[in-house]
Design a protein around this motif. Sequence first.
Motif, PDB file in Angstrom:
ATOM      1  N   VAL A 130       7.969 -18.756   6.551  1.00 31.02           N
ATOM      2  CA  VAL A 130       7.083 -17.619   7.119  1.00 31.02           C
ATOM      3  C   VAL A 130       8.064 -16.211   7.120  1.00 31.02           C
ATOM      4  O   VAL A 130       8.034 -15.337   6.732  1.00 31.02           O
ATOM      5  N   TYR A 131       9.084 -16.496   7.953  1.00 35.07           N
ATOM      6  CA  TYR A 131      10.119 -15.313   8.080  1.00 35.07           C
ATOM      7  C   TYR A 131      10.755 -14.796   6.644  1.00 35.07           C
ATOM      8  O   TYR A 131      10.626 -13.717   6.171  1.00 35.07           O
ATOM      9  N   ALA A 132      11.050 -15.615   5.702  1.00 36.98           N
ATOM     10  CA  ALA A 132      11.699 -15.205   4.213  1.00 36.98           C
ATOM     11  C   ALA A 132      10.515 -14.556   3.571  1.00 36.98           C
ATOM     12  O   ALA A 132      10.959 -13.638   3.053  1.00 36.98           O
ATOM     13  N   ALA A 133       9.530 -15.130   3.508  1.00 36.74           N
ATOM     14  CA  ALA A 133       8.398 -14.631   2.816  1.00 36.74           C
ATOM     15  C   ALA A 133       7.950 -13.313   3.147  1.00 36.74           C
ATOM     16  O   ALA A 133       7.925 -12.319   2.462  1.00 36.74           O
ATOM     17  N   CYS A 134       8.031 -13.042   4.351  1.00 38.73           N
ATOM     18  CA  CYS A 134       7.338 -11.837   5.200  1.00 38.73           C
ATOM     19  C   CYS A 134       8.667 -10.809   5.062  1.00 38.73           C
ATOM     20  O   CYS A 134       8.360  -9.590   4.825  1.00 38.73           O
ATOM     21  N   ALA A 135       9.981 -11.105   4.983  1.00 34.39           N
ATOM     22  CA  ALA A 135      10.907 -10.251   4.903  1.00 34.39           C
ATOM     23  C   ALA A 135      10.980  -9.812   3.467  1.00 34.39           C
ATOM     24  O   ALA A 135      11.408  -8.528   3.196  1.00 34.39           O
ATOM     25  N   ALA A 136      10.445 -10.653   2.347  1.00 36.83           N
ATOM     26  CA  ALA A 136      10.308 -10.024   0.987  1.00 36.83           C
ATOM     27  C   ALA A 136       9.374  -9.200   0.975  1.00 36.83           C
ATOM     28  O   ALA A 136       9.201  -8.339   0.218  1.00 36.83           O
ATOM     29  N   ILE A 137       8.115  -9.489   1.526  1.00 36.04           N
ATOM     30  CA  ILE A 137       7.209  -8.557   1.518  1.00 36.04           C
ATOM     31  C   ILE A 137       7.413  -7.296   2.102  1.00 36.04           C
ATOM     32  O   ILE A 137       6.813  -6.192   1.378  1.00 36.04           O
ATOM     33  N   PHE A 138       8.048  -7.154   3.303  1.00 36.35           N
ATOM     34  CA  PHE A 138       8.136  -5.888   3.823  1.00 36.35           C
ATOM     35  C   PHE A 138       9.339  -5.059   2.877  1.00 36.35           C
ATOM     36  O   PHE A 138       8.947  -4.044   2.899  1.00 36.35           O
ATOM     37  N   SER A 139      10.316  -5.748   2.389  1.00 34.15           N
ATOM     38  CA  SER A 139      11.035  -5.061   1.426  1.00 34.15           C
ATOM     39  C   SER A 139      10.140  -4.392   0.257  1.00 34.15           C
ATOM     40  O   SER A 139      10.471  -3.202  -0.231  1.00 34.15           O
ATOM     41  N   VAL A 140       9.356  -5.105  -0.473  1.00 36.11           N
ATOM     42  CA  VAL A 140       8.501  -4.780  -1.341  1.00 36.11           C
ATOM     43  C   VAL A 140       7.678  -3.506  -1.200  1.00 36.11           C
ATOM     44  O   VAL A 140       7.586  -2.291  -1.677  1.00 36.11           O
ATOM     45  N   THR A 141       7.053  -3.621   0.003  1.00 39.94           N
ATOM     46  CA  THR A 141       6.281  -2.628   0.600  1.00 39.94           C
ATOM     47  C   THR A 141       6.874  -1.300   1.122  1.00 39.94           C
ATOM     48  O   THR A 141       6.440  -0.193   0.748  1.00 39.94           O
ATOM     49  N   THR A 142       8.252  -1.368   1.310  1.00 37.13           N
ATOM     50  CA  THR A 142       8.983  -0.378   1.583  1.00 37.13           C
ATOM     51  C   THR A 142       9.358   0.317   0.452  1.00 37.13           C
ATOM     52  O   THR A 142       9.192   1.640   0.427  1.00 37.13           O
ATOM     53  N   LEU A 143       9.987  -0.497  -0.856  1.00 34.50           N
ATOM     54  CA  LEU A 143       9.968   0.265  -1.957  1.00 34.50           C
ATOM     55  C   LEU A 143       8.870   0.894  -2.573  1.00 34.50           C
ATOM     56  O   LEU A 143       8.958   1.940  -3.234  1.00 34.50           O
ATOM     57  N   ALA A 144       7.907   0.230  -2.399  1.00 34.88           N
ATOM     58  CA  ALA A 144       6.489   0.895  -2.753  1.00 34.88           C
ATOM     59  C   ALA A 144       6.252   2.187  -2.573  1.00 34.88           C
ATOM     60  O   ALA A 144       5.472   3.179  -3.056  1.00 34.88           O
ATOM     61  N   LEU A 145       6.935   2.699  -1.195  1.00 41.09           N
ATOM     62  CA  LEU A 145       6.348   4.051  -0.558  1.00 41.09           C
ATOM     63  C   LEU A 145       7.267   5.035  -1.647  1.00 41.09           C
ATOM     64  O   LEU A 145       6.624   6.258  -1.463  1.00 41.09           O
ATOM     65  N   HIS A 146       8.104   4.721  -2.235  1.00 41.55           N
ATOM     66  CA  HIS A 146       8.707   5.592  -3.046  1.00 41.55           C
ATOM     67  C   HIS A 146       8.024   6.128  -4.312  1.00 41.55           C
ATOM     68  O   HIS A 146       8.217   7.075  -4.935  1.00 41.55           O
ATOM     69  N   PHE A 147       7.193   5.161  -4.637  1.00 39.10           N
ATOM     70  CA  PHE A 147       6.452   5.302  -6.222  1.00 39.10           C
ATOM     71  C   PHE A 147       5.253   5.724  -6.101  1.00 39.10           C
ATOM     72  O   PHE A 147       4.634   5.865  -7.048  1.00 39.10           O
ATOM     73  N   SER A 148       4.728   6.379  -5.007  1.00 41.92           N
ATOM     74  CA  SER A 148       3.353   6.831  -4.760  1.00 41.92           C
ATOM     75  C   SER A 148       3.336   7.643  -3.812  1.00 41.92           C
ATOM     76  O   SER A 148       3.922   7.688  -2.679  1.00 41.92           O
ATOM     77  N   ASP A 149       2.586   8.924  -4.030  1.00 43.87           N
ATOM     78  CA  ASP A 149       2.218   9.775  -2.950  1.00 43.87           C
ATOM     79  C   ASP A 149       0.851   9.893  -2.471  1.00 43.87           C
ATOM     80  O   ASP A 149       0.428  10.592  -1.646  1.00 43.87           O
ATOM     81  N   GLN A 150       0.073   8.668  -2.751  1.00 51.32           N
ATOM     82  CA  GLN A 150      -1.333   8.712  -2.537  1.00 51.32           C
ATOM     83  C   GLN A 150      -1.526   8.198  -0.999  1.00 51.32           C
ATOM     84  O   GLN A 150      -0.779   7.104  -0.608  1.00 51.32           O
ATOM     85  N   ILE A 151      -2.337   8.874  -0.347  1.00 49.16           N
ATOM     86  CA  ILE A 151      -2.552   8.243   0.965  1.00 49.16           C
ATOM     87  C   ILE A 151      -2.999   7.027   1.049  1.00 49.16           C
ATOM     88  O   ILE A 151      -2.529   6.007   1.897  1.00 49.16           O
ATOM     89  N   TRP A 152      -3.893   6.531   0.427  1.00 47.60           N
ATOM     90  CA  TRP A 152      -4.315   5.018   0.576  1.00 47.60           C
ATOM     91  C   TRP A 152      -3.413   3.986   0.120  1.00 47.60           C
ATOM     92  O   TRP A 152      -3.060   2.840   0.762  1.00 47.60           O
ATOM     93  N   ALA A 153      -2.545   4.373  -0.719  1.00 48.93           N
ATOM     94  CA  ALA A 153      -1.174   3.455  -1.088  1.00 48.93           C
ATOM     95  C   ALA A 153      -0.305   3.169   0.008  1.00 48.93           C
ATOM     96  O   ALA A 153       0.252   2.116   0.348  1.00 48.93           O
ATOM     97  N   TRP A 154      -0.033   4.458   0.693  1.00 45.94           N
ATOM     98  CA  TRP A 154       0.684   4.433   1.806  1.00 45.94           C
ATOM     99  C   TRP A 154       0.302   3.591   2.985  1.00 45.94           C
ATOM    100  O   TRP A 154       0.965   2.874   3.771  1.00 45.94           O
ATOM    101  N   GLY A 155      -1.164   3.937   3.195  1.00 53.08           N
ATOM    102  CA  GLY A 155      -1.864   3.281   4.298  1.00 53.08           C
ATOM    103  C   GLY A 155      -1.802   1.727   4.000  1.00 53.08           C
ATOM    104  O   GLY A 155      -1.662   0.989   4.930  1.00 53.08           O
TER     105      GLY A 155
END
Length: 421
Positions: free
Chosen positions: A73-98
């Motif tokens: 659980v921890y390892a999978a969620c750490a990976a998900i957290f990292s990906v969602t953090t990087l995703a913030l740089h690739f979109s400026d849409q409110i729905w995507a950030w939310g």
Amino acid sequence: MTSLLRNVAALIIAVTILQLASGLLGVRIPLAFTEEGHSRTALGLIAASYSAGFMMGAMIATQLLARVGHIRVYAACAAIFSVTTLALHFSDQIWAWGLSRMIAGMAVALMFAAIESWLNFSISTRVRGEVMSVYMVLTKGALAFGPFFAFGYAPAEAEPWMIAAAIAALSMVPICFTAAEQPAPPKAQPLALVEQFAIAPAAVIGSFGAGLVNGGVLALAPLYAAEHYGSNAAAEFYAAAFIGSLLLQWPAGRLSDRVDRRLVIAGLAALAAIAAFALAIWSGRLQSWSAVLLFFAWGAGALSFYGIAVSHMADRAEPGKLAQSAAGLLFVWAGGSVIGPLILGPLVDRFDVAGMFWFAGAAAVAVAAAMFWRRTTREAAPMREEFAPQLGTSVAAGEIVYGDESPGEDSSRIDEAQSRA
């Protein structure tokens, strides 16, 4: 104590590393989001999305830990957290950030549930206060220090997102390499929020008030700092709030062991109100050092009374339901953390940043008044549990502080776990 800390060191180190990333994002997200031209109302929606995701993660934590285990659980969620953090740089849409922040909130809740249920398995009730004090100091210190990892970078640059994602990924290392035995899944218990309000209304009000104000103010305060003192000042403001809480929470908690805890909550709320009103009245006209000092005082008051509210609930709850009561207050706090940013965002758009501090001060006054009102309707309960720091992290945190087994079972289980580690 030293040997015990060695046994749980990997768990505490992992959360400390994770909180470095959280502290960095706490400053970077509002600065980068508004740099894209979005309103404060939209930023409040993003902050609320994270809290809503956190609540959802806390609700499914028990079932998921039982299904796949703590490390996975921890390892999978750490990976998900990292990906969602990087995703913030690739979109400026409110729905995507939310969406990204909601998923990140779920991941963080599950990571804390994994760590804290594991800590509860690995420590005995005799030393839980010492372990939780180390846990609190390191995690709050990491939140205060994290923003400085991106010091000097412009809000729109990619490096802060990469640094935060890398730090979150590194938090997997101590978990994946630990030799400590994994625990059984935490026990699922109904929250019974209505029953808890009947038992200790002051604790429920204090917890909701903490969530209502703190989440929104921490999300929007970096904008105040950047607007009046430059973007680099945002890290100083964010750090000052957590350092203030770190320094005052233990003395305030110990004081609450000797006097009515509701009076201590009222005093902390009053301190937060005075600091918030001062920031509202002199918004933008203060020297940088004096504004940071006021935000330090606000954090010392506003970020400290949640743990005392949980202790107040523990004084009144049935002995077998202490962990359940703490979990219920977590959901009350998280509910306030969803509502608060949704209110504060439009206020800041309408009345500028001063509106945030007027609201924060008024809410703190309301919390203090509620504590005095409750004192007139019910006498103080005899103290059953000494204060122990309680963070708004996971439903398993209450089990660490208050335990969920008999002393004999606890001791034998800990001895066996330490012998295997």
